[in-house]
Design a protein around this motif. Structure first.
Motif, PDB file in Angstrom:
ATOM      1  N   GLY A  88       2.091   1.945   1.853  1.00 40.96           N
ATOM      2  CA  GLY A  88       3.317   1.218   1.544  1.00 40.96           C
ATOM      3  C   GLY A  88       3.272  -0.225   2.012  1.00 40.96           C
ATOM      4  N   THR A  89       2.716  -0.452   3.200  1.00 41.11           N
ATOM      5  CA  THR A  89       2.613  -1.818   3.726  1.00 41.11           C
ATOM      6  C   THR A  89       1.675  -2.659   2.867  1.00 41.11           C
ATOM      7  OG1 THR A  89       3.015  -1.015   5.975  1.00 41.11           O
ATOM      8  CG2 THR A  89       2.014  -3.195   5.748  1.00 41.11           C
ATOM      9  N   LEU A  90       0.542  -2.093   2.492  1.00 45.05           N
ATOM     10  CA  LEU A  90      -0.414  -2.827   1.658  1.00 45.05           C
ATOM     11  C   LEU A  90       0.201  -3.188   0.307  1.00 45.05           C
ATOM     12  CD1 LEU A  90      -3.297  -3.874   1.158  1.00 45.05           C
ATOM     13  CD2 LEU A  90      -3.886  -1.567   0.339  1.00 45.05           C
ATOM     14  N   VAL A  91       0.829  -2.222  -0.333  1.00 41.22           N
ATOM     15  CA  VAL A  91       1.445  -2.473  -1.639  1.00 41.22           C
ATOM     16  C   VAL A  91       2.583  -3.478  -1.513  1.00 41.22           C
ATOM     17  CG1 VAL A  91       2.771  -1.427  -3.517  1.00 41.22           C
ATOM     18  CG2 VAL A  91       0.795  -0.226  -2.578  1.00 41.22           C
ATOM     19  N   GLY A  92       3.403  -3.340  -0.477  1.00 44.14           N
ATOM     20  CA  GLY A  92       4.538  -4.250  -0.301  1.00 44.14           C
ATOM     21  C   GLY A  92       4.127  -5.680  -0.036  1.00 44.14           C
ATOM     22  N   VAL A  93       3.142  -5.871   0.834  1.00 45.96           N
ATOM     23  CA  VAL A  93       2.698  -7.229   1.168  1.00 45.96           C
ATOM     24  C   VAL A  93       2.022  -7.881  -0.034  1.00 45.96           C
ATOM     25  CG1 VAL A  93       1.077  -8.563   2.572  1.00 45.96           C
ATOM     26  CG2 VAL A  93       2.513  -6.821   3.642  1.00 45.96           C
ATOM     27  N   VAL A  94       1.148  -7.149  -0.703  1.00 44.77           N
ATOM     28  CA  VAL A  94       0.417  -7.717  -1.843  1.00 44.77           C
ATOM     29  C   VAL A  94       1.381  -8.064  -2.984  1.00 44.77           C
ATOM     30  CG1 VAL A  94      -1.268  -7.207  -3.648  1.00 44.77           C
ATOM     31  CG2 VAL A  94      -1.751  -6.583  -1.283  1.00 44.77           C
ATOM     32  N   SER A  95       2.302  -7.160  -3.298  1.00 44.16           N
ATOM     33  CA  SER A  95       3.232  -7.431  -4.396  1.00 44.16           C
ATOM     34  C   SER A  95       4.200  -8.552  -4.047  1.00 44.16           C
ATOM     35  CB  SER A  95       4.003  -6.164  -4.752  1.00 44.16           C
ATOM     36  OG  SER A  95       4.790  -5.725  -3.656  1.00 44.16           O
ATOM     37  N   GLY A  96       4.623  -8.632  -2.798  1.00 45.79           N
ATOM     38  CA  GLY A  96       5.539  -9.696  -2.402  1.00 45.79           C
ATOM     39  C   GLY A  96       4.876 -11.048  -2.296  1.00 45.79           C
ATOM     40  N   HIS A  97       3.629 -11.065  -1.883  1.00 48.46           N
ATOM     41  CA  HIS A  97       2.941 -12.348  -1.674  1.00 48.46           C
ATOM     42  C   HIS A  97       2.405 -12.935  -2.976  1.00 48.46           C
ATOM     43  CE1 HIS A  97       0.451 -15.404   0.277  1.00 48.46           C
ATOM     44  NE2 HIS A  97      -0.552 -14.988  -0.487  1.00 48.46           N
ATOM     45  N   PHE A  98       1.759 -12.139  -3.795  1.00 53.66           N
ATOM     46  CA  PHE A  98       1.084 -12.676  -4.974  1.00 53.66           C
ATOM     47  C   PHE A  98       2.018 -12.786  -6.181  1.00 53.66           C
ATOM     48  CE2 PHE A  98      -2.460 -11.090  -2.441  1.00 53.66           C
ATOM     49  CZ  PHE A  98      -3.335 -12.166  -2.511  1.00 53.66           C
ATOM     50  N   VAL A 176      -4.978 -15.628   3.083  1.00 52.33           N
ATOM     51  CA  VAL A 176      -5.269 -14.907   4.326  1.00 52.33           C
ATOM     52  C   VAL A 176      -4.494 -15.506   5.490  1.00 52.33           C
ATOM     53  CG1 VAL A 176      -7.080 -14.281   5.976  1.00 52.33           C
ATOM     54  CG2 VAL A 176      -7.557 -14.215   3.517  1.00 52.33           C
ATOM     55  N   HIS A 177      -4.417 -16.821   5.547  1.00 50.09           N
ATOM     56  CA  HIS A 177      -3.695 -17.493   6.631  1.00 50.09           C
ATOM     57  C   HIS A 177      -2.201 -17.174   6.572  1.00 50.09           C
ATOM     58  CE1 HIS A 177      -2.545 -20.655   9.471  1.00 50.09           C
ATOM     59  NE2 HIS A 177      -1.573 -20.955   8.609  1.00 50.09           N
ATOM     60  N   VAL A 178      -1.625 -17.277   5.396  1.00 49.39           N
ATOM     61  CA  VAL A 178      -0.181 -17.042   5.269  1.00 49.39           C
ATOM     62  C   VAL A 178       0.164 -15.592   5.597  1.00 49.39           C
ATOM     63  CG1 VAL A 178       1.739 -16.957   3.652  1.00 49.39           C
ATOM     64  CG2 VAL A 178       0.161 -18.899   3.610  1.00 49.39           C
ATOM     65  N   ILE A 179      -0.631 -14.654   5.069  1.00 49.07           N
ATOM     66  CA  ILE A 179      -0.344 -13.241   5.322  1.00 49.07           C
ATOM     67  C   ILE A 179      -0.598 -12.888   6.784  1.00 49.07           C
ATOM     68  CG2 ILE A 179      -1.070 -10.880   4.800  1.00 49.07           C
ATOM     69  CD1 ILE A 179      -1.602 -11.778   1.928  1.00 49.07           C
ATOM     70  N   GLY A 180      -1.755 -13.319   7.305  1.00 50.56           N
ATOM     71  CA  GLY A 180      -2.130 -12.936   8.665  1.00 50.56           C
ATOM     72  C   GLY A 180      -1.314 -13.614   9.753  1.00 50.56           C
ATOM     73  N   ARG A 181      -0.930 -14.880   9.556  1.00 48.48           N
ATOM     74  CA  ARG A 181      -0.243 -15.643  10.603  1.00 48.48           C
ATOM     75  C   ARG A 181       1.269 -15.627  10.490  1.00 48.48           C
ATOM     76  NH1 ARG A 181      -3.257 -19.486  13.331  1.00 48.48           N
ATOM     77  NH2 ARG A 181      -1.314 -19.794  14.499  1.00 48.48           N
ATOM     78  N   HIS A 182       1.791 -15.403   9.305  1.00 48.29           N
ATOM     79  CA  HIS A 182       3.234 -15.526   9.111  1.00 48.29           C
ATOM     80  C   HIS A 182       3.907 -14.240   8.599  1.00 48.29           C
ATOM     81  CE1 HIS A 182       2.867 -19.791   9.896  1.00 48.29           C
ATOM     82  NE2 HIS A 182       1.935 -19.891   8.949  1.00 48.29           N
TER      83      HIS A 182
END
Length: 272
Positions: A88-98, A176-182
């Motif tokens: 769920g976390t992987l799908v949520g982050v990827v769909s929200g970010h990209f 990677v920076h935006v996802i990992g740091r923020h």
């Protein structure tokens, strides 16, 4: 101390006891006490001095079975929750970010799993796949992640709309920076809260599948005990001591995880 904190402490204490039982029980319980061919006690003995919770239809101690089953139920609940929250976390982050086509495709998949009844899908997977703990974990994990994905996507969109993320992108920050740091530091607290609540849901799902006879036949769990009690006529025998202890154990542990999850939620989002 607030009401949520007191409840959370009580839930944590219960979980500590359950975890201790799950770890210590296999070390103290001998194989003879679990082997139906070696037990010498009479079946359906009511609780007494020798057997505190009575015996089952084979003469095994119900107290021993409850203690042994704690490890299986907690293991399945924890691993299935980790799998569901991870997906769920992987799908949520990827769909929200990209966004774009990636988000559209992932949201359609999420909607598909949300529409299907999770328990029915888990039963179908448990029936098709080989019997075992791995199958139970996979069936529960693959059907429980959509709610986490929705929550994480919403939080990701909220974080990425803030000025500091826009500045990071303007300064050349990549994905990677935006996802990992923020994004992840802001998402992780909510994910931990959701994971705690997901464990409770996974334990109930495992107990349901085991009660329906879809669990691992070589493992003792609380749901499997209820299945055996129903299968061998505990109700006609009026053997309440075979039905009540595993049922109470499920309720108490699920309630404890819920209390801890609500307490964490109050800490993470105090002014929701």
């Amino acid at each position: 101390m607030s009401r949520f904190n007191r409840a959370g402490v009580a839930g944590a204490a219960i979980l500590a006891v359950a975890a201790l039982v799950a770890v210590v029980a296999p070390l103290l319980i001998s194989a003879d006490e679990l082997d139906v061919t070696r037990v010498t006690a009479a079946p359906w003995q009511s609780p007494g001095a020798e057997f505190w919770l009575g015996t089952d239809h084979t003469g095994r101690s119900v107290a021993v079975l409850v203690a042994q089953g704690a490890g299986t139920s907690l293991f399945v609940g924890l691993t299935a929750a980790v799998l569901a929250v991870g997906i769920g976390t992987l799908v949520g982050v990827v769909s929200g970010h990209f966004g774009g086509l990636v988000a559209g495709a992932l949201l359609r998949i999420t909607d598909f799993f949300l529409v299907l009844p999770a328990l029915v899908l888990a039963i179908a997977l448990s029936t098709v796949l080989p019997r075992g703990l791995g199958t139970i974990v996979l069936a529960i994990g693959l059907t429980s992640w959509p709610s986490t994905a929705r929550m994480v996507r919403a939080q990701t969109l909220t974080i990425e709309a803030r000025p500091f993320v826009e500045r990071a992108r303007a300064l050349g920050g990549g994905h990677v920076h935006v996802i990992g740091r923020h994004v992840l530091p802001s998402v992780v607290p909510l994910v931990l809260v959701n994971a705690t609540l997901a464990v409770a849901t996974a334990i109930v799902a495992e107990s349901t599948l085991a009660f329906l006879g879809l669990g691992d036949p070589t493992r003792i769990s609380w749901g499997a005990m209820l299945h055996q009690a129903q299968l061998h006529g505990a109700v006609p025998q009026r053997a309440w001591w075979f039905l009540l202890p595993p049922g109470v154990a499920i309720v108490v542990v699920v309630l404890a995880f819920t209390l801890v999850g609500r307490a964490l939620e109050a800490v993470v989002t105090p002014k929701r």
